[in-house]
Design a protein around this motif. Structure first.
Motif, PDB file in Angstrom:
ATOM      1  N   VAL A  60       0.839  -1.209   0.000  1.00  0.00           N
ATOM      2  CA  VAL A  60       0.000   0.000   0.000  1.00  0.00           C
ATOM      3  C   VAL A  60       0.876   1.262   0.000  1.00  0.00           C
ATOM      4  N   GLY A  61       1.907   1.273   0.848  1.00  0.00           N
ATOM      5  CA  GLY A  61       2.773   2.441   0.936  1.00  0.00           C
ATOM      6  C   GLY A  61       3.503   2.715  -0.370  1.00  0.00           C
ATOM      7  N   GLY A  62       3.938   1.644  -1.056  1.00  0.00           N
ATOM      8  CA  GLY A  62       4.620   1.821  -2.337  1.00  0.00           C
ATOM      9  C   GLY A  62       3.705   2.446  -3.378  1.00  0.00           C
ATOM     10  N   VAL A  63       2.454   1.977  -3.440  1.00  0.00           N
ATOM     11  CA  VAL A  63       1.495   2.526  -4.412  1.00  0.00           C
ATOM     12  C   VAL A  63       1.168   3.986  -4.080  1.00  0.00           C
ATOM     13  N   VAL A  64       0.958   4.269  -2.786  1.00  0.00           N
ATOM     14  CA  VAL A  64       0.648   5.649  -2.384  1.00  0.00           C
ATOM     15  C   VAL A  64       1.809   6.575  -2.731  1.00  0.00           C
ATOM     16  N   SER A  65       3.016   6.137  -2.456  1.00  0.00           N
ATOM     17  CA  SER A  65       4.179   6.962  -2.749  1.00  0.00           C
ATOM     18  C   SER A  65       4.316   7.201  -4.251  1.00  0.00           C
ATOM     19  N   TYR A  66       4.046   6.152  -5.046  1.00  0.00           N
ATOM     20  CA  TYR A  66       4.135   6.285  -6.513  1.00  0.00           C
ATOM     21  C   TYR A  66       3.098   7.280  -7.026  1.00  0.00           C
ATOM     22  N   LYS A  85       8.976   7.099 -19.637  1.00  0.00           N
ATOM     23  CA  LYS A  85       8.435   7.538 -20.932  1.00  0.00           C
ATOM     24  C   LYS A  85       9.032   6.725 -22.079  1.00  0.00           C
ATOM     25  N   ALA A  86      10.329   6.424 -21.963  1.00  0.00           N
ATOM     26  CA  ALA A  86      10.974   5.621 -23.002  1.00  0.00           C
ATOM     27  C   ALA A  86      10.345   4.244 -23.076  1.00  0.00           C
ATOM     28  N   GLY A  87      10.014   3.694 -21.897  1.00  0.00           N
ATOM     29  CA  GLY A  87       9.375   2.393 -21.864  1.00  0.00           C
ATOM     30  C   GLY A  87       8.019   2.407 -22.549  1.00  0.00           C
ATOM     31  N   ARG A  88       7.234   3.458 -22.304  1.00  0.00           N
ATOM     32  CA  ARG A  88       5.910   3.544 -22.924  1.00  0.00           C
ATOM     33  C   ARG A  88       6.026   3.782 -24.426  1.00  0.00           C
ATOM     34  N   MET A  89       7.017   4.584 -24.834  1.00  0.00           N
ATOM     35  CA  MET A  89       7.196   4.851 -26.257  1.00  0.00           C
ATOM     36  C   MET A  89       7.580   3.586 -27.009  1.00  0.00           C
ATOM     37  N   CYS A  90       8.186   2.641 -26.292  1.00  0.00           N
ATOM     38  CA  CYS A  90       8.548   1.367 -26.921  1.00  0.00           C
ATOM     39  C   CYS A  90       7.373   0.391 -26.938  1.00  0.00           C
ATOM     40  N   GLY A  91       6.218   0.836 -26.445  1.00  0.00           N
ATOM     41  CA  GLY A  91       5.020   0.015 -26.532  1.00  0.00           C
ATOM     42  C   GLY A  91       4.665  -0.746 -25.278  1.00  0.00           C
ATOM     43  N   ALA A  92       5.398  -0.537 -24.192  1.00  0.00           N
ATOM     44  CA  ALA A  92       5.096  -1.263 -22.956  1.00  0.00           C
ATOM     45  C   ALA A  92       3.847  -0.688 -22.295  1.00  0.00           C
ATOM     46  N   SER A  93       3.053  -1.552 -21.689  1.00  0.00           N
ATOM     47  CA  SER A  93       1.870  -1.093 -20.959  1.00  0.00           C
ATOM     48  C   SER A  93       2.290  -0.459 -19.636  1.00  0.00           C
ATOM     49  N   ASN A  94       1.323   0.220 -18.985  1.00  0.00           N
ATOM     50  CA  ASN A  94       1.619   0.834 -17.691  1.00  0.00           C
ATOM     51  C   ASN A  94       2.073  -0.201 -16.669  1.00  0.00           C
ATOM     52  N   ILE A  95       1.382  -1.331 -16.676  1.00  0.00           N
ATOM     53  CA  ILE A  95       1.718  -2.378 -15.707  1.00  0.00           C
ATOM     54  C   ILE A  95       3.129  -2.887 -15.946  1.00  0.00           C
ATOM     55  N   ARG A  96       3.477  -3.068 -17.224  1.00  0.00           N
ATOM     56  CA  ARG A  96       4.818  -3.578 -17.515  1.00  0.00           C
ATOM     57  C   ARG A  96       5.898  -2.532 -17.190  1.00  0.00           C
ATOM     58  N   VAL A  97       5.595  -1.251 -17.461  1.00  0.00           N
ATOM     59  CA  VAL A  97       6.547  -0.197 -17.111  1.00  0.00           C
ATOM     60  C   VAL A  97       6.789  -0.178 -15.605  1.00  0.00           C
ATOM     61  N   PHE A  98       5.680  -0.322 -14.858  1.00  0.00           N
ATOM     62  CA  PHE A  98       5.822  -0.330 -13.397  1.00  0.00           C
ATOM     63  C   PHE A  98       6.619  -1.553 -12.942  1.00  0.00           C
ATOM     64  N   LYS A  99       6.298  -2.706 -13.537  1.00  0.00           N
ATOM     65  CA  LYS A  99       6.951  -3.959 -13.118  1.00  0.00           C
ATOM     66  C   LYS A  99       8.434  -4.001 -13.499  1.00  0.00           C
ATOM     67  N   ASP A 100       8.750  -3.547 -14.733  1.00  0.00           N
ATOM     68  CA  ASP A 100      10.122  -3.702 -15.226  1.00  0.00           C
ATOM     69  C   ASP A 100      11.030  -2.503 -14.957  1.00  0.00           C
TER      70      ASP A 100
END
Length: 573
Positions: free
Chosen positions: A387-393, A472-487
């Protein structure tokens, strides 16, 4: 052309939809997190506040009027302020002096000061209080030394008093001041001192008139923290002050609950929250102002002041001080843990390992307490980390409305003494529809509220320092939000989550007030056993054994924490 235009419009539309969906998904997550936070943090405090204003079904201030007419309330408030001020002054003296010796003089055993201060801080304050009783008690080691070596048989020293609380809490908390002031002195630009010396001032005068004034904000900030932690402490005051009839606010809450005067406990809790809130607010304001002091991260190495003819004397007094505050308490606790019965003479016939065997393998109650503390610590720290990690993000990486409010509510429990958190949890989770009282989940839920600010403090710095272009670079390469967060994001903040998790887990292993007020048969924790062993048939020798185990576990945990923080610093670089 029409086809190209259509393609651009389609792309723009899809991008708009994507941004909207991302924003809506973040809003949904923030909403769900807000509900959880409101349930874990806000709801117990509101119940506490409402209950303090209710009596026989009507809103009234009768309870506050009653306790404000009671002289015992003023005595408890006066004692709390007296003890907190005493500890603040002594820790400033002890910690500030040692910090100056380490950073500004040619004192020879600097690493020994750092390591022993660290070891002192590893010992829970309650354990130091037990060591104090074992050493200065009527049948303690000091009385035996006077009797057997010096032939002094009349022993009138009483180890129970408010002054004893001040000394024990000062021993426990001076390392905090030492570390903070040493850090501040290390970052002070020494060229200011050099300029003063070149103008004709002595090196000592330059330190007193230039360096020390620059560290005053650090002294005040860490002093407020020490004041706040002393005011919230329960265990030491319960052991060293209650036996002679002296009460502070936390012990008065405990007395109210044990005497079934719930209204008194609730009203005193609210008063304690007000005091803590004022200190918390002052500390936050001061910390923000500290950013404008004359400090630099690129300071040159300061020229050391030679101790000269005072060198040997200072070494003697420092060794004496750290022997009294660290080595003797440890020797007392470890020695008592091997005695068959505390109070027996120190001979080989009276030493045994059976205390450890009973504690770790035979006694079902202590084995259960270890399992419970580890389980509660793991679950509470893990949920708080998530929970704290998500709130901080969300707070640092989005522009959603309400994100800062959620972060403020999450960090709010930092201003609450643990005793007040326990009283609020008792009231909030006692009745349906959220009846958790009498189960282990009331301890876990309260631990989550306690741990959330710790996680936020450990993660926020990493998220703020993260380069936004990587995501932003991750999203521009086509990664989803979840994958950007995970990777990308998660690996970056993982050291902060790990260090926060370990710190929270260690607190669960040594925490007393929350578990003491909320436990029920079968849900005891290590803190409950540590507080209760002294007063039952097991005696001080078994309390000492448990204390040694807790100190060992704490040291191992902090070694792991240090390694994780080293990794965290590498990530920040």
């Amino acid at each position: 052309m029409d086809s190209e235009k259509s393609c651009k419009e389609s792309s723009y539309f899809m991008k708009s939809v994507f941004i909207k969906l991302r924003s809506e998904s973040q809003t949904v997550i923030l909403f769900m997190i807000g509900i959880l936070i409101s349930l874990f943090v806000l709801y117990p405090f509101l119940v506490l506040l409402i209950k303090s204003l209710m009596n026989e079904g009507r809103i009234t201030l009768d309870v506050y009027i009653r306790i404000l007419k009671d002289q015992e309330t003023y005595k408890a408030i006066g004692n709390t302020i007296y003890v907190s001020l005493g500890v603040t002054l002594l820790t400033s003296l002890f910690g500030g002096t040692l910090a100056w010796l380490v950073t500004r003089t040619d004192y020879v055993y600097k690493e020994a000061i750092k390591k022993l201060a660290f070891l002192t801080f590893m010992m829970p304050s309650y354990v130091i209080a037990i060591s104090w009783i074992e050493f200065f008690g009527r049948n303690g080691y000091w009385n035996r030394i006077l009797r057997n070596i010096f032939g002094i048989y009349e022993y009138r020293f009483i180890p129970y008093s408010l002054e004893a609380v001040i000394l024990v809490m000062s021993i426990h908390l001076y390392p905090l001041v030492f570390m903070a002031i040493a850090n501040a002195l290390g970052k002070t630009d020494p060229s200011l001192e050099d300029a003063a010396v070149m103008s004709g001032a002595s090196r000592l005068k330059a330190v007193i008139t230039i360096t020390l004034p620059l560290t005053i904000p650090s002294f005040i900030a860490i002093g407020l923290l020490v004041f706040s932690r002393t005011m919230a402490n329960f265990g030491v005051a319960a052991v060293l002050a209650l036996p002679v009839g002296e009460e502070v606010l936390t012990t008065r809450i405990y007395s109210g609950l044990t005497n079934l005067d719930l209204q008194l406990a609730i009203a005193i809790s609210v008063i304690l929250v007000i005091f803590s809130g004022i200190v918390f607010f002052m500390n936050n304001v001061l910390m923000r102002k500290r950013r404008f002091t004359t400090m630099t991260a690129n300071a040159q190495k300061a020229k050391l002041i030679p101790l000269g003819k005072w060198k040997n004397s200072i070494v003697f007094f420092v060794i004496l001080f750290q022997s009294i505050t660290t080595i003797i308490p440890l020797i007392v606790i470890v020695t008592s843990s091997f005695l068959k019965r505390w109070g027996l003479t120190l001979t080989l016939d009276h030493l045994t390992l059976n205390n450890y065997v009973v504690l770790l393998f035979k006694n079902q109650l202590t084995r259960g307490a270890f399992k419970n503390s580890i389980f509660y610590g793991c679950i509470g720290a893990s949920i708080a980390a998530g929970v704290g990690g998500v709130v901080s993000y969300i707070s640092n990486k989005t522009d959603l409305n309400g994100r800062k409010l959620v972060e403020f509510i999450v960090t709010w429990p930092m201003a609450f003494p643990n005793m007040v958190l326990a009283v609020a949890a008792t009231l909030a989770w006692m009745h349906p529809p959220f009846k958790l009282y009498g189960t282990r989940w009331i301890i876990i839920v309260t631990y989550i509220a306690l741990f959330l600010p710790i996680i936020i403090k450990n993660v926020s710095g990493l998220i703020q320092n993260q380069d936004v272009f990587i995501e932003k670079a991750g999203r521009m390469c086509g990664a989803s939000n979840i994958r950007v967060f995970k990777d990308i994001t998660l690996p970056m903040i993982m050291p902060g989550l790990r260090s926060g998790w370990i710190l929270a887990f260690l607190i669960a292993l040594r925490e007393i007030p929350i578990s003491l007020l909320l436990y029920s048969p079968g849900t005891e924790t290590i803190g409950v056993m540590l507080f209760g062993l002294k007063s039952n048939s097991y005696g001080l020798e078994m309390t000492s054994t448990l204390a040694v185990v807790i100190i060992g576990m704490t040291i191992i945990g902090h070694v792991l924490l240090k390694k994780v923080k080293g990794l965290k610093m590498e990530v920040e670089k």
